[in-house]
Structure formats: C-alpha cells, structure tokens
Design a protein around this motif. Sequence first.
Motif, PDB file in Angstrom:
ATOM      1  N   GLN C 231       0.814  -1.201   0.000  1.00 45.84           N
ATOM      2  CA  GLN C 231       0.000   0.000   0.000  1.00 45.84           C
ATOM      3  C   GLN C 231       0.856   1.262   0.000  1.00 45.84           C
ATOM      4  OE1 GLN C 231      -3.289   0.507  -0.383  1.00 45.84           O
ATOM      5  NE2 GLN C 231      -3.401  -1.668  -0.825  1.00 45.84           N
ATOM      6  N   VAL C 232       2.042   1.210   0.606  1.00 44.56           N
ATOM      7  CA  VAL C 232       2.929   2.371   0.547  1.00 44.56           C
ATOM      8  C   VAL C 232       3.256   2.672  -0.908  1.00 44.56           C
ATOM      9  CG1 VAL C 232       5.210   3.267   1.124  1.00 44.56           C
ATOM     10  CG2 VAL C 232       3.898   2.040   2.841  1.00 44.56           C
ATOM     11  N   ALA C 233       3.580   1.604  -1.666  1.00 46.85           N
ATOM     12  CA  ALA C 233       3.905   1.794  -3.076  1.00 46.85           C
ATOM     13  C   ALA C 233       2.717   2.362  -3.840  1.00 46.85           C
ATOM     14  CB  ALA C 233       4.353   0.472  -3.698  1.00 46.85           C
ATOM     15  N   SER C 234       1.535   1.790  -3.604  1.00 50.40           N
ATOM     16  CA  SER C 234       0.405   2.274  -4.402  1.00 50.40           C
ATOM     17  C   SER C 234      -0.024   3.669  -3.942  1.00 50.40           C
ATOM     18  CB  SER C 234      -0.762   1.284  -4.381  1.00 50.40           C
ATOM     19  OG  SER C 234      -1.323   1.212  -3.102  1.00 50.40           O
ATOM     20  N   ALA C 235       0.202   3.978  -2.648  1.00 54.59           N
ATOM     21  CA  ALA C 235      -0.119   5.331  -2.177  1.00 54.59           C
ATOM     22  C   ALA C 235       0.801   6.355  -2.842  1.00 54.59           C
ATOM     23  CB  ALA C 235       0.013   5.411  -0.662  1.00 54.59           C
ATOM     24  N   ILE C 236       2.093   6.006  -2.949  1.00 59.14           N
ATOM     25  CA  ILE C 236       3.031   6.923  -3.597  1.00 59.14           C
ATOM     26  C   ILE C 236       2.638   7.124  -5.055  1.00 59.14           C
ATOM     27  CG2 ILE C 236       5.424   7.142  -4.397  1.00 59.14           C
ATOM     28  CD1 ILE C 236       6.280   5.876  -1.752  1.00 59.14           C
ATOM     29  N   ALA C 237       2.269   6.003  -5.717  1.00 62.81           N
ATOM     30  CA  ALA C 237       1.868   6.088  -7.123  1.00 62.81           C
ATOM     31  C   ALA C 237       0.605   6.935  -7.278  1.00 62.81           C
ATOM     32  CB  ALA C 237       1.647   4.685  -7.688  1.00 62.81           C
ATOM     33  N   LEU C 238      -0.349   6.712  -6.370  1.00 65.97           N
ATOM     34  CA  LEU C 238      -1.617   7.446  -6.486  1.00 65.97           C
ATOM     35  C   LEU C 238      -1.423   8.932  -6.198  1.00 65.97           C
ATOM     36  CD1 LEU C 238      -4.583   7.186  -7.103  1.00 65.97           C
ATOM     37  CD2 LEU C 238      -5.013   6.536  -4.735  1.00 65.97           C
ATOM     38  N   GLU C 239      -0.583   9.214  -5.191  1.00 69.93           N
ATOM     39  CA  GLU C 239      -0.296  10.628  -4.891  1.00 69.93           C
ATOM     40  C   GLU C 239       0.341  11.296  -6.106  1.00 69.93           C
ATOM     41  OE1 GLU C 239       2.055  13.891  -4.418  1.00 69.93           O
ATOM     42  OE2 GLU C 239       3.115  11.987  -4.367  1.00 69.93           O
ATOM     43  N   ALA C 240       1.303  10.579  -6.724  1.00 74.30           N
ATOM     44  CA  ALA C 240       1.972  11.147  -7.894  1.00 74.30           C
ATOM     45  C   ALA C 240       0.964  11.412  -9.004  1.00 74.30           C
ATOM     46  CB  ALA C 240       3.066  10.190  -8.381  1.00 74.30           C
ATOM     47  N   THR C 241       0.051  10.448  -9.189  1.00 76.44           N
ATOM     48  CA  THR C 241      -0.966  10.609 -10.225  1.00 76.44           C
ATOM     49  C   THR C 241      -1.847  11.823  -9.940  1.00 76.44           C
ATOM     50  OG1 THR C 241      -0.990   8.221 -10.541  1.00 76.44           O
ATOM     51  CG2 THR C 241      -2.856   9.445 -11.410  1.00 76.44           C
ATOM     52  N   LEU C 242      -2.318  11.927  -8.687  1.00 80.07           N
ATOM     53  CA  LEU C 242      -3.185  13.043  -8.328  1.00 80.07           C
ATOM     54  C   LEU C 242      -2.466  14.373  -8.492  1.00 80.07           C
ATOM     55  CD1 LEU C 242      -4.837  11.422  -5.208  1.00 80.07           C
ATOM     56  CD2 LEU C 242      -5.969  11.968  -7.366  1.00 80.07           C
ATOM     57  N   SER C 243      -1.189  14.408  -8.077  1.00 78.86           N
ATOM     58  CA  SER C 243      -0.419  15.643  -8.214  1.00 78.86           C
ATOM     59  C   SER C 243      -0.191  15.969  -9.672  1.00 78.86           C
ATOM     60  CB  SER C 243       0.925  15.520  -7.486  1.00 78.86           C
ATOM     61  OG  SER C 243       0.706  15.380  -6.111  1.00 78.86           O
ATOM     62  N   PHE C 244       0.026  14.918 -10.480  1.00 76.28           N
ATOM     63  CA  PHE C 244       0.195  15.138 -11.915  1.00 76.28           C
ATOM     64  C   PHE C 244      -1.063  15.757 -12.502  1.00 76.28           C
ATOM     65  CE2 PHE C 244      -0.351  13.754 -16.293  1.00 76.28           C
ATOM     66  CZ  PHE C 244       0.814  14.249 -16.859  1.00 76.28           C
ATOM     67  N   LEU C 245      -2.226  15.316 -12.011  1.00 73.16           N
ATOM     68  CA  LEU C 245      -3.497  15.854 -12.512  1.00 73.16           C
ATOM     69  C   LEU C 245      -3.772  17.245 -11.966  1.00 73.16           C
ATOM     70  CD1 LEU C 245      -5.784  12.694 -12.181  1.00 73.16           C
ATOM     71  CD2 LEU C 245      -4.793  13.646 -14.265  1.00 73.16           C
ATOM     72  N   GLY C 246      -2.918  17.713 -11.026  1.00 70.56           N
ATOM     73  CA  GLY C 246      -3.119  19.029 -10.457  1.00 70.56           C
ATOM     74  C   GLY C 246      -4.093  19.032  -9.295  1.00 70.56           C
ATOM     75  N   LEU C 247      -4.403  17.841  -8.751  1.00 75.15           N
ATOM     76  CA  LEU C 247      -5.348  17.764  -7.636  1.00 75.15           C
ATOM     77  C   LEU C 247      -4.659  17.430  -6.327  1.00 75.15           C
ATOM     78  CD1 LEU C 247      -8.022  15.575  -9.430  1.00 75.15           C
ATOM     79  CD2 LEU C 247      -7.959  18.047  -9.270  1.00 75.15           C
ATOM     80  N   GLY C 248      -3.347  17.223  -6.365  1.00 72.57           N
ATOM     81  CA  GLY C 248      -2.661  16.700  -5.182  1.00 72.57           C
ATOM     82  C   GLY C 248      -2.038  17.774  -4.332  1.00 72.57           C
ATOM     83  N   VAL C 249      -0.711  17.684  -4.199  1.00 74.97           N
ATOM     84  CA  VAL C 249      -0.009  18.599  -3.311  1.00 74.97           C
ATOM     85  C   VAL C 249       0.045  19.989  -3.969  1.00 74.97           C
ATOM     86  CG1 VAL C 249       1.340  16.767  -2.276  1.00 74.97           C
ATOM     87  CG2 VAL C 249       2.207  17.939  -4.292  1.00 74.97           C
ATOM     88  N   PRO C 250       0.174  21.044  -3.158  1.00 73.04           N
ATOM     89  CA  PRO C 250       0.241  22.400  -3.722  1.00 73.04           C
ATOM     90  C   PRO C 250       1.609  22.674  -4.342  1.00 73.04           C
ATOM     91  CG  PRO C 250       0.469  22.462  -1.344  1.00 73.04           C
ATOM     92  CD  PRO C 250       0.194  21.039  -1.692  1.00 73.04           C
ATOM     93  N   VAL C 251       1.674  23.684  -5.209  1.00 72.24           N
ATOM     94  CA  VAL C 251       2.921  23.980  -5.919  1.00 72.24           C
ATOM     95  C   VAL C 251       4.062  24.351  -4.981  1.00 72.24           C
ATOM     96  CG1 VAL C 251       2.110  24.576  -8.211  1.00 72.24           C
ATOM     97  CG2 VAL C 251       1.910  26.240  -6.357  1.00 72.24           C
ATOM     98  N   THR C 252       3.737  24.824  -3.779  1.00 70.86           N
ATOM     99  CA  THR C 252       4.794  25.206  -2.842  1.00 70.86           C
ATOM    100  C   THR C 252       5.496  24.001  -2.238  1.00 70.86           C
ATOM    101  OG1 THR C 252       3.051  25.344  -1.203  1.00 70.86           O
ATOM    102  CG2 THR C 252       3.808  27.422  -2.168  1.00 70.86           C
ATOM    103  N   GLU C 253       4.848  22.829  -2.278  1.00 72.09           N
ATOM    104  CA  GLU C 253       5.470  21.627  -1.744  1.00 72.09           C
ATOM    105  C   GLU C 253       5.437  20.523  -2.787  1.00 72.09           C
ATOM    106  OE1 GLU C 253       4.393  21.163   2.773  1.00 72.09           O
ATOM    107  OE2 GLU C 253       2.750  22.092   1.704  1.00 72.09           O
ATOM    108  N   PRO C 254       6.233  20.643  -3.865  1.00 72.82           N
ATOM    109  CA  PRO C 254       6.088  19.711  -4.975  1.00 72.82           C
ATOM    110  C   PRO C 254       6.634  18.318  -4.646  1.00 72.82           C
ATOM    111  CG  PRO C 254       7.878  21.218  -5.407  1.00 72.82           C
ATOM    112  CD  PRO C 254       7.297  21.616  -4.099  1.00 72.82           C
ATOM    113  N   SER C 255       5.824  17.315  -4.860  1.00 77.60           N
ATOM    114  CA  SER C 255       6.276  15.927  -4.752  1.00 77.60           C
ATOM    115  C   SER C 255       6.843  15.533  -6.107  1.00 77.60           C
ATOM    116  CB  SER C 255       5.096  15.037  -4.402  1.00 77.60           C
ATOM    117  OG  SER C 255       4.150  15.072  -5.451  1.00 77.60           O
ATOM    118  N   LEU C 256       7.270  14.274  -6.227  1.00 73.79           N
ATOM    119  CA  LEU C 256       7.815  13.813  -7.506  1.00 73.79           C
ATOM    120  C   LEU C 256       6.780  13.960  -8.614  1.00 73.79           C
ATOM    121  CD1 LEU C 256       9.742  10.617  -6.360  1.00 73.79           C
ATOM    122  CD2 LEU C 256      10.674  12.848  -6.956  1.00 73.79           C
ATOM    123  N   GLY C 257       5.522  13.622  -8.279  1.00 76.06           N
ATOM    124  CA  GLY C 257       4.463  13.698  -9.285  1.00 76.06           C
ATOM    125  C   GLY C 257       4.291  15.110  -9.820  1.00 76.06           C
TER     126      GLY C 257
END
Lengths: 328, 323, 306
Positions: C231-257
């Motif tokens: 689940q850690v792996a899929s959570a990282i993947a899902l977070e990256a996907t959401l951030s890629f779509l612009g729905l995840g982390v804010p621009v001030t704290e950019p994750s890999l996605g």
Amino acid sequence: MTPTVTLEVRDLSTHFHASGTTLKAVDGVSFSVARGKVLGLVGESGSGKTVTGFSIMRLVDPPGFIAGGSILFQGLDLARISNEEMRRLRGNRIAMIFQDPMMTLNPVLRVDTQMVETILAHESTSREEARQRARDALGMVGIPSPDERLRSYPHQFSGGMRQRVAIAIAMLHRPELIIADEPTTALDVTIQGQILAEVQKLTRQFGTSLIWISHDLSVVAALADEIAVMYAGRLVEQGEVGEVLDRPLHPYTKGLIDSVPSRNRRGAPLRQIQGMTPSLANLPSGCSFRTRCPRAAEICQQAPATREWLPGHTARCHRPHHLVEEPA
Amino acid sequence: MVSYLLNRILQAGLVMLVMSAIVFLGVFAIGNPVDILISPQATALQREEAIRALGLDLPVWHQYLNFLSNLLHGDLGRSFVFNVPALQLILERMPATLELAIAATLLALVAGIPLGLYAGLAPKSPVSSSIMAGSILGFSLPSFWVGIVLIMLFSVHLGWLPSSGRGDTAVWLGVRWSFLTVDGLAHMAMPVLNLALFQISMVIRLTRAGVREVILSDYVKFARAKGLRESRIIFVHILKNILIPVITVVGLNLGTVIAFAVVTETIFSWPGMGKLIIDSINILDRPVIVAYLMLMVLMFVIINLLVDLIYSVLDPRVRLGAR
Amino acid sequence: MAATSIRSIFGGRKGGEQTPFRRFVAEFAASKLAVLGLVVLSMIGLIAIFAPWLAPQNPYDLAQLDIMDGMLEPATTGGSGFTYWLGTDEQGRDMLSAIMYGLRISLFVGAGSAVLAFVVGATLGLVAAYFGGKTDALIMRWVDLQLSFPSILVALLILALLGRGVMNVVMALVIVEWAYYARTARAAALVERSREYVEAAQCLALPTRRIVFRHLLPNCLPPLIVIATMQVASAIALEATLSFLGLGVPVTEPSLGLLISNGYQYMLSGNYWISFYPGVALLVTIVAINLVGDHLRDVLNPRLKS
C-alpha cells in the motif's frame, strides 16, 4: 514375441525429481497382458499403480519421467517412440478410463464435441460420419436416447452416465488395450456393478486386453484373469487370480486379503496390516515391507528378488506363506 | 431469486441515495455556495433574489430534497463555464472516452491472453519470466508515468505518433469516432496502449493462473489420453475454460478503465469526459463535477449489480436464496 | 522507511525469542533481489530524511535560485560555477535538489497515509471480527462498497470536495486505503479468534480492548505488514498521479508527481530532463518497495498457513 501378448512391460522405472532427491514411484516393474485378458493391478494408494498406468500411456506429468525399462506394445517399445507416434496410439489403440468421472469430461464442451474430436484425431472421416459413430458408441454403453444426449453438456449427466460416456470414448476406436484406473471407485455400488458388467461385456466382445487398476480386491476377484500386487513402487506378487487369492505367498497380499471384511468371517475379529504405507522418500532398506511384516526375519534386511515359487505364481519375498516355516 | 433481485436493486438504490447525500453535502454544504453560484459584482438585492430563486434560503434537508428531485429529472444544473446543462456537456464528451476505454479493453484481451497463455504453458522459460516481470511493472507503475515515457519515445524521440488530440474523425451512428480514420487511429495508438497497460497485466495474470490450474485437471489429461493434438488441447480444451472468467472480469472492469481514462486523457489531451472533469475541478465548475461524480457512481452501482447477478447465476448457493 | 518500521515491529514483538526473527531474516536474505530492493529503499529513505543537509541547494529558497541558469541541460555548469548534474528547470532550480526534496514529500505522503490507514483499518477490521453481528455487517458492507469503486475515483471525489494540499492528499489516501487493511485484519482475526488462547483470555475476563490489541492484533500482523508494504507503493503512485493531474499537493510543496507534471509542458520541445529524472526517482522507489513487498509476502505466507 508371441502374437497373443498385447503388452509386455519389462523393468519399468518411473522416477520423480523432487527438491534434490529422486523418488522411485515405479521401480523395476515387469508384467504382461495377453490378448483379451484382464490384469488386476492392486495396491494401496501411493503404491505406484496409477503411475504405472500413466507410464504406459506416456502421460506422466513432470517432474516425473520414465527412467528405464521397456513397454512393448505388440512388439513396439512405447518408451522409445516419438511423441507424435505415441499420440497416434493414444485413444486409438490404447485407451484409458480415469478414476473420477465428474472430472474427466471437459465441462465447457458438449459431449458430441468431445467424442467427435477423438475420432477425428485418428481418422480422416466426415464430421457427420464421426457423429454417427459417437451416437452408436453411446448406445452401446447403455445410454438411453443417445441422439439427445450427444447435444448435452457433461454436467447434465450423473456420475455413472459420465463414466459410461468415458468408456464409450475409450471404445471408439476398438483399442487393443484399455487401462482403467479405478473407474468405479467414485460410483455407487449398484452403478459400480453395472459399469463392471458393461466393461466385461465389451472386452469379451472385442477381445480387448484390460489393465484394471484398483485397491478393491473384491472387484479384481470378479473381473481379472491375472493379478499383480504392488507395494512401494514394486510388484510383490503376481499370478493367476484364483491362485493368488486362495494361496497368497507375500505377507502383504495376505494382509490385504485378510483386511477385506466378508460374510464368511462374520464375528471373527477383522485383521489389519500394521503401520502406515512408508513414504517413498525413506523406504526401509532391504525388503520395503519388512517393518510392517509379521513374518520378517533377519534375512529380510537384504532385498528379496522376484522368484517363481509355484508355476506361474511369483513373489518378491524371502519367507512366503505356505512355503517357508512360520517364525517360532 | 426474485426476492434476491429486488433486495439487490433496493440496496443499489440505497447506495445511490447515500452517495448523492455525500456529493450534495460535499459540494453544496462545504464552502459558501452563494459565492460560487452568484457573481461577486451582484448587488445585495440581486443576491437575495438569486438565493431565493436557487432555493438557498430553504433549510438544508429541503435543499437536499430539491437536489434529489432535480436529479431524478436528469437535471444536474448548468455548467458555469460553458453555460449548458452539465449532463449534456458530459454526454457530449462520453463517446470519446468510451472509444478509448473499449479499444483499451479489446487490446487487453488481444494482447494479454496470448501472453498469459504462453507464460502459463511454459512457466520456466525466460520469455515467461520477462512477461511476468513486465506484468508486475504494469501493475505497479503509475500510468501517467508510462504515458510520459511513451510520448518521450514515440513522439519526441522517434516522431512516429502524435502526442495529443483525437485527430481526424468520421461520423458513424451520428457520433464522431477516431477509429474510422487512419489519422484518428494514429492518435489513438498511444492513449489506448497507455490505458490498456494495467488491464493487459491483469489479463496476463488471470490467464496464466487459469492455465496453470486447468492444465493439471483430469479433463486435460483425458484429452491427452484420447490422442488429441497439442494445438487442439491448448486452443479448445484449455483456452475455452479460461476465456469465460477472463472475459467476464475484463468486461466488468470497463468501469474502472473509464475512471482511469481521467489520467490518460489528461496526458494525451484526449477530449473525453475524464479531461473535462479534471478541467472542471481546476476551475471549480461544480455542477459539472457533481454530474460527473453522480454518473460514475450510477455506472458502478449498475456494474456491481451485474457482478452480483452474474455470480448468483454461476453460484447455485446464491441462486437458491441461501443469503 | 517502510523497511525500518517492519524491522522494529518484528524486533519489538519477538525481541525475547530470537529464533523466529532470525529465521525470518535468513529467509528474507535468501532473495538477492529483495535485499537489493531493501538497500535501495533504505538509501532513498535516508536521502528523503536528510534532504535539507544532502541537497546541494534549497530549491525553494528563491534567493538561492539564479534565473540565468534556467533550463540548463544535465551536467552543465552555470554562471555561478555550480554544476547542475541533472539540469535545471525554467527558474534555474537544480533538479537534483528538487528531486531530493520531492522524495521527502512523496515518501511522507505515502508512508504517513499507510500508517494512518493501518491504524484506522486494522482497528475497524479487528472490531468487526471480534464483535461480529451487526457491527461486522455494517463495517464490512462499507468496505465492500468502497472497494467496488476504483481507487482513483474515490480519491478524485474526496479531493474535489477538499481541494489540494498535503494533508488533504494524506486524508484522501487514508480513506482510499483503510478498507484494504480492514478486510485483511478481519480475515486474519477471524482465524485467530477461534483459537484456544482467545477463549482462555475471555474466560479470564480480560478487558475486550486488551484481548483485541494484545492478543488478536499481534497474530494478525504478518498479513497486515505485507499489505502495508504494497500500500505504501500504491499510495506513492496514487499521490503522484493526483499531483500530476493538479489535484494533489500544492505547488509550494512539490512531490515527484508534481515535478513530473511541471516538466511535462517542456518535454515536447525536447527539454526532457525536468520530467524524466523525477520519473526515474519515482520508478526506482516504487519498484524497490514492490521487490521488498513481493518477497515479504512469500516469506510470511507459509507461516500463515502452518
């Protein structure tokens, strides 16, 4: 090679490679079946009787393999011929019937498909012609309204009916040899009787040789001409069926006969063979039966050879019943 | 059976009700809906009129009932941005998404079944190991990552395939489709592969597991004992037994594929409803968000109903009403 | 990260009796690939934790950025004499540093949501298994319902309602993931519940809480740990996907996605490195976790059966 012998197995060994060790499931087995005769191959589960049957069909699944010996079918060594040559024999001149009729027919294919494909695998004939023969075969094994039944799926049949279908498939090409691996064990007693009668009728009618693999001595007594007893991958006793059952030489055979409950012995305590079937991975040295044998002596620590103690009646034992004195 | 069916339909209705409440509360109760629905330049009087017109002066339960009644009439509000009914907007984009999802599902079957069959029949060959390793990657890699690599390779580096849009379309059944033109097919190639990757991995695993199981069955051994050719055993006796469950699972996964099209459509600028929802979320076009979410929920409720029905047909214990 | 927590859980539980733990370590070490995965994962974890000290630059301190060094290719030396091994983005940000900081956020979101989902899911799963009846039916119905929707749709729904933000993403991931833990914990606990020691504990009238957490939970841990790793792996993947779509982390704290997403617009013009290297970091992280998790499952499974 006399023409009346259908199958002669010599020194057959089938081994399994499992986690670094070699298990000898079949270890130097020799026997023969004459034309039109029935050989009963008897033993406990795990004795190697089923593997022997599959070895003759060359259908042993890996990690099992035929390690040595010859399987002469009308002079042709089945252990040496190519896969394609073997395929052409299977279901055509040598057929097999399996133990559990509920599992042998493919659940998603109609009965006619499964019969017609068997005919077309070995003969180039028209589909119509093949269907006609499938219909006749179903009628021959006593299935009512075969035309209708051809269009059915296996799950629409009872267990006994499915085994009849399997027998009909086995008989399609009038094989010279049928290997039947406990085909009645999974059936009710009355159905069992019907199937036995059916098989007996068909083999007599067409002169088919039959290897009947079973752990049930009473079935073998009724059906077989010859009997061969297997224990831990080896044949321990062999002979004409009445002779072996009346005068068993090997203590294991005697134990098997004694442990069958019967009316004649009502009231007498049932006897049993002591201990458990040993695992193939750690068989006792010498005679592999000696740890369970009531007649075991010091000599049994050396492996006994197969010896013809009486005319046509062999046993692999140092101290057979009736012939060597009971230990004091 | 009938009572079971009614029970399941009732449950599905309940799920829809719960989800509509969550979406309603989420979208209309969190934050101030007036700020979103009415332009900030409006006068106080205009505001009040608008509030009354939209029913926002009513108590929350009443508003929810209004929302429900509109929902039942297929009225999900108008898009703030496009000023057309939200549902109509989504339905206009739906064919593009369906085209992508169906093509990906077909590709998953066409590519996955042969690969899984091979891996199941020769489990120890190095080719099979690579197929299985590939399927693990297909499962664990985020699909947007794979999409970017595809674009980098086929569009930027090799220049073979276009990286965005639907390309030329042709009209069939009154709807525009890409798969009818060569240019459209070229535009479809990468998005379809990208969307199919997860499904291909799944089909490979399902098929392989099925082959490993069926190959040990008595009926395959009996087929060998009948002297059938190996090709007939593989393509009729083994494959036919595996095909039914694999196709069932893949078919029921069409909904998941449609949901994941959100990612693929964003990467390849594919003008389907997935791209629409992401754009709508980013510009807070809430009626469109609500319409999309309710549509998706409805789709999955129907799919789950189908799953239950199929299992009840397959499993006699359910059919006999043991539940 | 994940690996160290596994070790501490195992060490903590079986600290007294060394043999099962040692056997576990030996069995785990039998797969070279899994050990490699663990080593890589530990290195990634260390980089993420110590990014502020390891990174050549603080990529979000605008004072350190030189706009003149924007869009430099990998391994070029900028005007300030500083060599950018993985190139720079349009603002002259060193991509190597950005990736180190991005890993930090990706791993924090992945591991943080996994831990929270573990706690919530395992608790509810154990409660469902221990009490049975209506509690069980209610919890498991919800689990079944939620698992019938694809994870991306659930996350999309939640983020559409909450808006973007690191904690919102964590919350969305917890809501997506807890159901997997609940189902696993319940299944394992139902097996354990019928064992004698639980009956014995009930006969001794030990408090319910104590029975559930001290007796049931430890015996349900192995399958939960396997699920947690995956689940850690899929959570990282899902977070990256959401951030890629612009729905995840804010621009001030950019994750890999989000780094990948930011670089995506420059990729078509040939400036591949802004997207590519964060993508490689993401790939390596996910594959390493999966190698460890896959083998962990093989090692822990036979023990479950026996």
